[in-house]
Design a protein around this motif. Sequence first.
Motif, PDB file in Angstrom:
ATOM      1  N   SER A 174       0.784  -0.979   0.037  1.00 51.16           N
ATOM      2  CA  SER A 174      -0.024  -0.127  -0.238  1.00 51.16           C
ATOM      3  C   SER A 174       1.137   1.343  -0.252  1.00 51.16           C
ATOM      4  CB  SER A 174      -0.971   0.021   1.298  1.00 51.16           C
ATOM      5  OG  SER A 174      -1.584  -1.450   1.395  1.00 51.16           O
TER       6      SER A 174
ATOM      7  N   LEU B  78      -7.093  -3.061  -1.462  1.00 48.61           N
ATOM      8  CA  LEU B  78      -8.017  -1.684  -1.580  1.00 48.61           C
ATOM      9  C   LEU B  78      -8.465  -1.175   0.205  1.00 48.61           C
ATOM     10  CD1 LEU B  78      -9.557  -4.141  -3.892  1.00 48.61           C
ATOM     11  CD2 LEU B  78      -8.821  -2.622  -4.537  1.00 48.61           C
ATOM     12  N   MET B  79      -8.652  -1.957   1.322  1.00 48.83           N
ATOM     13  CA  MET B  79      -8.991  -1.229   2.305  1.00 48.83           C
ATOM     14  C   MET B  79      -7.743  -0.605   2.768  1.00 48.83           C
ATOM     15  SD  MET B  79     -10.017  -4.219   4.906  1.00 48.83           S
ATOM     16  CE  MET B  79     -11.712  -5.036   5.278  1.00 48.83           C
TER      17      MET B  79
ATOM     18  N   LYS C  26      -9.137   3.108  -1.092  1.00 47.84           N
ATOM     19  CA  LYS C  26      -9.902   2.810  -2.139  1.00 47.84           C
ATOM     20  C   LYS C  26     -10.694   4.731  -1.993  1.00 47.84           C
ATOM     21  CE  LYS C  26     -12.303   2.557   2.788  1.00 47.84           C
ATOM     22  NZ  LYS C  26     -13.346   2.230   3.603  1.00 47.84           N
ATOM     23  N   ASP C  27     -10.167   5.746  -1.541  1.00 52.20           N
ATOM     24  CA  ASP C  27      -9.878   6.705  -1.814  1.00 52.20           C
ATOM     25  C   ASP C  27      -9.215   7.445  -2.725  1.00 52.20           C
ATOM     26  OD1 ASP C  27     -11.827   7.358   0.571  1.00 52.20           O
ATOM     27  OD2 ASP C  27     -10.004   7.337   2.118  1.00 52.20           O
TER      28      ASP C  27
ATOM     29  N   TYR D 263      -9.254   6.078  -6.295  1.00 55.00           N
ATOM     30  CA  TYR D 263      -9.764   5.851  -6.970  1.00 55.00           C
ATOM     31  C   TYR D 263      -9.202   5.316  -8.802  1.00 55.00           C
ATOM     32  CZ  TYR D 263     -13.734   4.082 -11.374  1.00 55.00           C
ATOM     33  OH  TYR D 263     -14.051   4.231 -11.632  1.00 55.00           O
TER      34      TYR D 263
ATOM     35  N   VAL E 209      -7.160   2.554  -7.229  1.00 52.66           N
ATOM     36  CA  VAL E 209      -7.872   1.412  -6.993  1.00 52.66           C
ATOM     37  C   VAL E 209      -7.731   0.657  -8.142  1.00 52.66           C
ATOM     38  CG1 VAL E 209      -9.905   0.446  -6.171  1.00 52.66           C
ATOM     39  CG2 VAL E 209      -9.066   2.353  -5.048  1.00 52.66           C
TER      40      VAL E 209
ATOM     41  N   ILE F  84     -16.464  -5.715  -4.496  1.00 49.30           N
ATOM     42  CA  ILE F  84     -15.525  -4.173  -3.805  1.00 49.30           C
ATOM     43  C   ILE F  84     -15.721  -2.851  -4.640  1.00 49.30           C
ATOM     44  CG2 ILE F  84     -13.739  -3.592  -2.884  1.00 49.30           C
ATOM     45  CD1 ILE F  84     -14.128  -6.373  -0.718  1.00 49.30           C
ATOM     46  N   VAL F  85     -15.089  -3.731  -5.881  1.00 52.15           N
ATOM     47  CA  VAL F  85     -14.806  -2.708  -7.111  1.00 52.15           C
ATOM     48  C   VAL F  85     -15.824  -2.115  -7.419  1.00 52.15           C
ATOM     49  CG1 VAL F  85     -13.203  -2.286  -8.957  1.00 52.15           C
ATOM     50  CG2 VAL F  85     -12.207  -3.569  -7.408  1.00 52.15           C
TER      51      VAL F  85
ATOM     52  N   ILE G 223     -16.577   1.076  -5.756  1.00 56.54           N
ATOM     53  CA  ILE G 223     -15.877   1.419  -5.075  1.00 56.54           C
ATOM     54  C   ILE G 223     -16.293   2.700  -6.869  1.00 56.54           C
ATOM     55  CG2 ILE G 223     -13.408   2.664  -5.388  1.00 56.54           C
ATOM     56  CD1 ILE G 223     -13.085   0.442  -4.064  1.00 56.54           C
TER      57      ILE G 223
ATOM     58  N   SER H 169     -17.431   6.664  -7.148  1.00 54.31           N
ATOM     59  CA  SER H 169     -16.770   7.198  -7.378  1.00 54.31           C
ATOM     60  C   SER H 169     -17.285   7.805  -8.707  1.00 54.31           C
ATOM     61  CB  SER H 169     -15.867   6.499  -8.262  1.00 54.31           C
ATOM     62  OG  SER H 169     -14.779   6.174  -6.831  1.00 54.31           O
TER      63      SER H 169
ATOM     64  N   TRP I 158     -18.505  -0.389   1.962  1.00 50.70           N
ATOM     65  CA  TRP I 158     -18.447  -0.155  -0.182  1.00 50.70           C
ATOM     66  C   TRP I 158     -18.935   0.582  -0.778  1.00 50.70           C
ATOM     67  CZ3 TRP I 158     -12.712  -1.329  -0.268  1.00 50.70           C
ATOM     68  CH2 TRP I 158     -12.085  -2.512   1.154  1.00 50.70           C
TER      69      TRP I 158
END
Length: 743
Positions: A63, A94-95, A98-99, A101, A104, A124-125, A128, A132, A171
Amino acid sequence: MKRAVIPSYFHCLRCHNPFMGFSPKCLSVNFSSSLCSTDARPFPDYSPRKPSVKDSDFVHHISTTVKQRCTEPLRRILKPFESKFKPDHLIWVLMNIKDDYKLVLDFFNWTRFRRDPSLEALCIVVHIAVASKDLKMAHRLVLEFWEKPHLDVGNSFAQFTERLIYTYKDWGAHPFVFDVFFQVLVEAGLLLEAEKLFDKLVNYGVLVSVDSCNLFLARLSNSFDGKKMAIRVFRKYPEVGVRWNTMSYNIILHSLCQLGRIKEAHNLLIQMDFRGSFPDVVSYSVIINGYCQVELIGKVLKLLEELQRKGCKPNQYTYNSVISLLCKTGRVVEAEQVLRGMINQRIFPDNVVYTTLISGFGKSGNVSAEYKLFDEMRHKKIVPDFVTYTSMIGGLCGAGKVVEARKLFSDMFRKGLEPDEVTYTALIDGYCKAGEMKEAFSLHNQMVERGLTPNVVTYTALVDGLCKRGQVDIANELLLEMSEKGLQPNVCTYNAIINGLCKVGNVEQALKLMEEMDLAGFYPDTITYTTLMDAYCKMGEMAKAHGLLRVMLDKGLQPTIVTFNVLMNGFCMSEMLEDGEKLIKWMLEKGIMLNAATFNSLLKQYCIRNDMRAATEIYKRMYAQGVLPDNNTYNILIKGHCKARNMKEALFLHKHMVEKGFSLTAGSYNALIKGFYKRKKFLEAKKLFEEMRTQGFVAEKEIYDIFVDVNYEEGNWENTLELCDEAIEKCLVKKTSLFIDTL
């Protein structure tokens, strides 16, 4: 790749507040049970498997790396981590990102090029992406999953739905995600699964948008059973809070009309105003088209008036339907008026509209109107296709103008248009009706050489042509050839043979053939009986004609206007004019629509009797009954007035018929020329004589004698000799050859 439909709005089932754009009122509390009602089920809390200390360090390292070196290609910076990277690591990373995009998506793409992500990670994606505002990407990701080969739909649906709901709360918590999933199911044709999803979401207090529901209704409406299901869905969904809009109603109106439930559709159109969804031009056009299909012209005109009263302009679809119906019901002049109104509204007709009108005028025998529209098309750069040419050829052949039809047929080839079986058959039928069987068979052979297969209609046209020339034996041979090719004669084929037998006076054999038809399962129709009735009428055996009419009625066959016109002609030929007058009165009392042919038989008999006062009264009655004269009407009256030396009336009628697009026959030309000559109106007579020759008609020998003498007296030797040669060729030579043919 199909684009996601961006919903205009959808509703929270609990509070019925519409969610607009991306800031709905209820989103802040994620549809928890503390909302407007406790009836709905809460979304589950998300609790993924927790990472070990070792995994946590690895995830933190990845990350941090991707965040700090975001400008570099992931492929390069993540190379050291590839060997130790596991599917669970994706969700944990991803956690942390996630902000961001873009990051991600880049990271997700990096992982899925190495191995398929888990269903949880995919969902999850998708969440997101929706949060977004990238509905297009969300749609694509879901669609890619459902386009996988050998997918077990049942299990996959249950698993995908469960994962999407499970990951929802933490999510993104944006209900558009369910719209995307619902749309993909509909587009993939998984309509039962889409309905299951809708029902499941209702339990969680969520409704998919009305736009997505409309997509569902439209897809259902593509099949017969689907239309019924669409109507059921339309009735069911408002019970849980769906608020249908005008588009929803239009889809259902169309389905009801296609199922033949037009009255029900019309009632629904009326109810739209009271339900808050105001009908638009499409709503009205759908119902108008529905009534056009069942030929209820009164309803159509009423709805058109109502549409315009509401300030809506009919669209091209509306105009096309009305024009098609008017042409179908023989009201071609009114159809053209609608076309002109359409153009005045700056709604420009297409090839289909012009072709429909051309076909309508062709069937009514108005050749000049056909040509006018055909030329107008080309002037407006609307390219006639092979259907347009076929309609023109059919109309010209129907009017006996086979030479002009053949020119258009040749023009098709020059324009690179390939005639099909219908085109060839139309021209073959034209030649058969003109008695030019050699040309008809030549076209038949050309058709076969081009790889086209003559059908039952083609053979029926040839059989009909042979029968009209009295060559019934050759027609029977053609029937055998037809059967050898695996083509089954139909009722029309048998009717052609019966007509041929009647023409040669063999009514007894025609009756036997009708009995054979019955036994073979080709049940005699109205045309069969009408043909035999016509034969009896022409023989003066009106009692037998009446007998056949009774048999026909006993069998439940409805007489047509042609049947009644045959009886009318029979009465007139037998000089039973009072019975003819009674028949017209009876037809009017029974509400039977009369046509020009009904009156023409009476007109002809009164003209033969030189009773032009009675003929004029009949002509006035035609107009009073709303029956427009046809080409035959004008020609009968012109000849009658010429015979009675009423040249002023004859000239007026001639002018009137030309304005209406009709043309004189050879007999009318001869009558007018003789009438003008006897009244010493030489210039008028000469002008008509030249016009007649230009039209290719043959004048009587008496007419040639008149103009040979006139030119001789005026010293026009060249014209005199030319007319002498023409008279010998057209009057004497042709008569001699006809005499030899009969020997």
